[in-house]
Design a protein around this motif. Structure first.
Motif, PDB file in Angstrom:
ATOM      1  N   ASP A 141      14.654   2.137  37.409  1.00 34.34           N
ATOM      2  CA  ASP A 141      13.654   1.147  36.998  1.00 34.34           C
ATOM      3  C   ASP A 141      12.610   1.725  36.055  1.00 34.34           C
ATOM      4  O   ASP A 141      12.123   1.041  35.152  1.00 34.34           O
ATOM      5  N   VAL A 142      12.233   2.974  36.308  1.00 35.00           N
ATOM      6  CA  VAL A 142      11.157   3.623  35.563  1.00 35.00           C
ATOM      7  C   VAL A 142      11.614   5.017  35.167  1.00 35.00           C
ATOM      8  O   VAL A 142      12.294   5.699  35.932  1.00 35.00           O
ATOM      9  N   ILE A 143      11.246   5.436  33.972  1.00 34.27           N
ATOM     10  CA  ILE A 143      11.505   6.809  33.545  1.00 34.27           C
ATOM     11  C   ILE A 143      10.173   7.461  33.213  1.00 34.27           C
ATOM     12  O   ILE A 143       9.319   6.849  32.569  1.00 34.27           O
ATOM     13  N   CYS A 144       9.964   8.683  33.694  1.00 37.45           N
ATOM     14  CA  CYS A 144       8.695   9.388  33.515  1.00 37.45           C
ATOM     15  C   CYS A 144       8.926  10.698  32.781  1.00 37.45           C
ATOM     16  O   CYS A 144       9.947  11.364  32.985  1.00 37.45           O
ATOM     17  N   GLY A 155      10.232   8.177  21.805  1.00 35.25           N
ATOM     18  CA  GLY A 155      11.672   7.996  21.690  1.00 35.25           C
ATOM     19  C   GLY A 155      12.288   7.403  22.939  1.00 35.25           C
ATOM     20  O   GLY A 155      13.105   6.479  22.865  1.00 35.25           O
ATOM     21  N   ILE A 156      11.921   7.932  24.103  1.00 34.97           N
ATOM     22  CA  ILE A 156      12.482   7.416  25.353  1.00 34.97           C
ATOM     23  C   ILE A 156      12.220   5.922  25.482  1.00 34.97           C
ATOM     24  O   ILE A 156      13.119   5.139  25.823  1.00 34.97           O
ATOM     25  N   ALA A 157      10.981   5.506  25.226  1.00 38.23           N
ATOM     26  CA  ALA A 157      10.641   4.088  25.360  1.00 38.23           C
ATOM     27  C   ALA A 157      11.433   3.232  24.381  1.00 38.23           C
ATOM     28  O   ALA A 157      11.877   2.127  24.713  1.00 38.23           O
ATOM     29  N   ALA A 158      11.643   3.753  23.168  1.00 37.94           N
ATOM     30  CA  ALA A 158      12.405   2.993  22.175  1.00 37.94           C
ATOM     31  C   ALA A 158      13.866   2.838  22.581  1.00 37.94           C
ATOM     32  O   ALA A 158      14.524   1.853  22.216  1.00 37.94           O
ATOM     33  N   GLY A 159      14.392   3.802  23.345  1.00 36.19           N
ATOM     34  CA  GLY A 159      15.798   3.754  23.729  1.00 36.19           C
ATOM     35  C   GLY A 159      16.075   3.113  25.067  1.00 36.19           C
ATOM     36  O   GLY A 159      17.238   3.041  25.485  1.00 36.19           O
ATOM     37  N   LEU A 160      15.035   2.624  25.758  1.00 39.02           N
ATOM     38  CA  LEU A 160      15.238   2.064  27.092  1.00 39.02           C
ATOM     39  C   LEU A 160      15.976   0.728  27.064  1.00 39.02           C
ATOM     40  O   LEU A 160      15.716  -0.111  26.197  1.00 39.02           O
ATOM     41  N   GLU A 162      16.671  -3.106  28.344  1.00 43.38           N
ATOM     42  CA  GLU A 162      15.746  -4.198  28.663  1.00 43.38           C
ATOM     43  C   GLU A 162      15.377  -4.171  30.140  1.00 43.38           C
ATOM     44  O   GLU A 162      16.215  -3.934  31.004  1.00 43.38           O
ATOM     45  N   GLY A 163      14.106  -4.405  30.426  1.00 45.65           N
ATOM     46  CA  GLY A 163      13.649  -4.523  31.803  1.00 45.65           C
ATOM     47  C   GLY A 163      13.210  -3.218  32.441  1.00 45.65           C
ATOM     48  O   GLY A 163      12.731  -3.221  33.574  1.00 45.65           O
ATOM     49  N   ARG A 164      13.337  -2.108  31.731  1.00 49.26           N
ATOM     50  CA  ARG A 164      12.900  -0.832  32.264  1.00 49.26           C
ATOM     51  C   ARG A 164      11.668  -0.361  31.504  1.00 49.26           C
ATOM     52  O   ARG A 164      11.415  -0.793  30.385  1.00 49.26           O
ATOM     53  N   VAL A 193       6.596  -1.379  17.472  1.00 46.68           N
ATOM     54  CA  VAL A 193       6.114  -0.702  18.673  1.00 46.68           C
ATOM     55  C   VAL A 193       6.630  -1.452  19.887  1.00 46.68           C
ATOM     56  O   VAL A 193       6.527  -2.681  19.955  1.00 46.68           O
ATOM     57  N   TRP A 194       7.177  -0.738  20.845  1.00 46.56           N
ATOM     58  CA  TRP A 194       7.670  -1.338  22.086  1.00 46.56           C
ATOM     59  C   TRP A 194       6.527  -1.499  23.096  1.00 46.56           C
ATOM     60  O   TRP A 194       5.622  -0.657  23.149  1.00 46.56           O
TER      61      TRP A 194
END
Length: 297
Positions: A141-144, A155-160, A162-164, A193-194
């Motif tokens: 659900d979440v990546i830290c 980069g991580i946020a751009a590659g997530l 949907e819904g995470r 920007v995400w």
């Protein structure tokens, strides 16, 4: 993914994903026959660029913050052993390393070079880090992740999918600039920007490369690198304790480095983060390797 089992997590599940973010940042930044970049005396980025230069056969120049100190510490000695040429900038000039004037002087000195920013965070680095979420097996659900210059989180946020969502834990004191920095990096890489990320500023433990007895005990218990990973993981545990995550939440914690030694940081192996070393007190450091005030672009 390696699940971290601890009663303190209650029903929240935390999975460790070990990943070399330095290699990801460099993936789309290399190709020029001469690369110049910046870092502090214990910079993991400097070591990573030096190792890549030795492996792939291109010339590397490391511009180091502060004055030369001999003998070289193990980190810089390793970079030099890889063939990197080291040069130094006084702290005042180093604060202006991103300006056209300073970079023009460096080009006059070193010729035709590709210049990478401190920590390697630019649009190309963001695209490399964006590939990480797609390589994670299993649901979450979440990546830290820990945040120094913002490139990994951007980069991580751009590659997530949907819904995470992504949470970055700043390792710097006075790092409010990181919201703007992550947004800038995403715009430069993708033109947008995400909204799926945030930066937590509460777990810097006094500033870059600083610690407390509480954090030291936590790092020793979980045997993680202390400058970045330990602060991030402590933050995850503390937010779980505060009830910030719904029961059953699945969290991926990205382990971006292990405690470094020159024996393990060889070409083909992850270039781990620098050891905990004292730096000057400062409210807003320039990034991964510096204790100097940040110069806004």
């Amino acid at each position: 993914m390696e699940e971290l089992v601890d009663p303190a997590l209650d029903s929240v599940r935390v999975f460790l994903v070990r990943d070399d973010n330095k290699a990801r940042k460099l993936k789309y930044n290399l190709g020029h026959p001469r690369v110049l970049t910046f870092g502090g005396a214990y910079s993991g980025h400097i070591r990573a660029v030096a190792a890549a230069g030795r492996r792939d056969g291109f010339a590397t120049i490391g511009v180091i913050r502060g004055e030369e100190t001999l003998p070289l510490n193990p980190s810089l000695a390793y970079a030099e052993s890889c063939g990197m040429r080291l040069t130094y900038l006084d702290r005042g000039t180093y604060r202006r390393k991103h300006t056209p004037e300073v970079q023009a002087t460096l080009r006059e000195q070193w010729g035709d070079v590709a210049i990478l920013p401190e920590g390697g965070s630019n649009a190309a680095a963001v695209r490399g880090c964006a590939e990480l979420p797609g390589e994670i097996g299993g649901d979450y659900d979440v990546i830290c992740c820990a945040v120094g210059t913002g490139g990994t989180l951007a980069g991580i946020a751009a590659g997530l999918p949907e819904g995470r969502r992504a949470i970055g834990f700043a390792v710097l004191k006075g790092a409010g600039f990181l919201d703007d920095e992550v947004a800038r990096l995403q715009r430069e890489a993708y033109g947008r920007v995400w909204p799926n990320w945030s930066v937590n500023l509460d777990y810097h433990f006094g500033g870059y490369a600083r610690s407390t007895p509480v954090l030291d005990d936590f790092i020793a218990k979980y045997r993680v690198e202390g400058v970045y990973v330990g602060k991030m993981l402590y933050g995850v545990f503390d937010l779980v304790r505060q009830g910030a995550f719904q029961p059953g939440t699945r969290i991926v914690a990205v382990v971006t480095g292990e405690p470094w030694s020159s024996a393990t940081d060889q070409p083909g192996t992850p270039a781990a983060d620098q050891p905990s070393t004292p730096v000057q007190e400062c409210g807003a450091p320039t990034g991964l390797d510096s204790g100097d005030p940040r110069c806004r672009r």
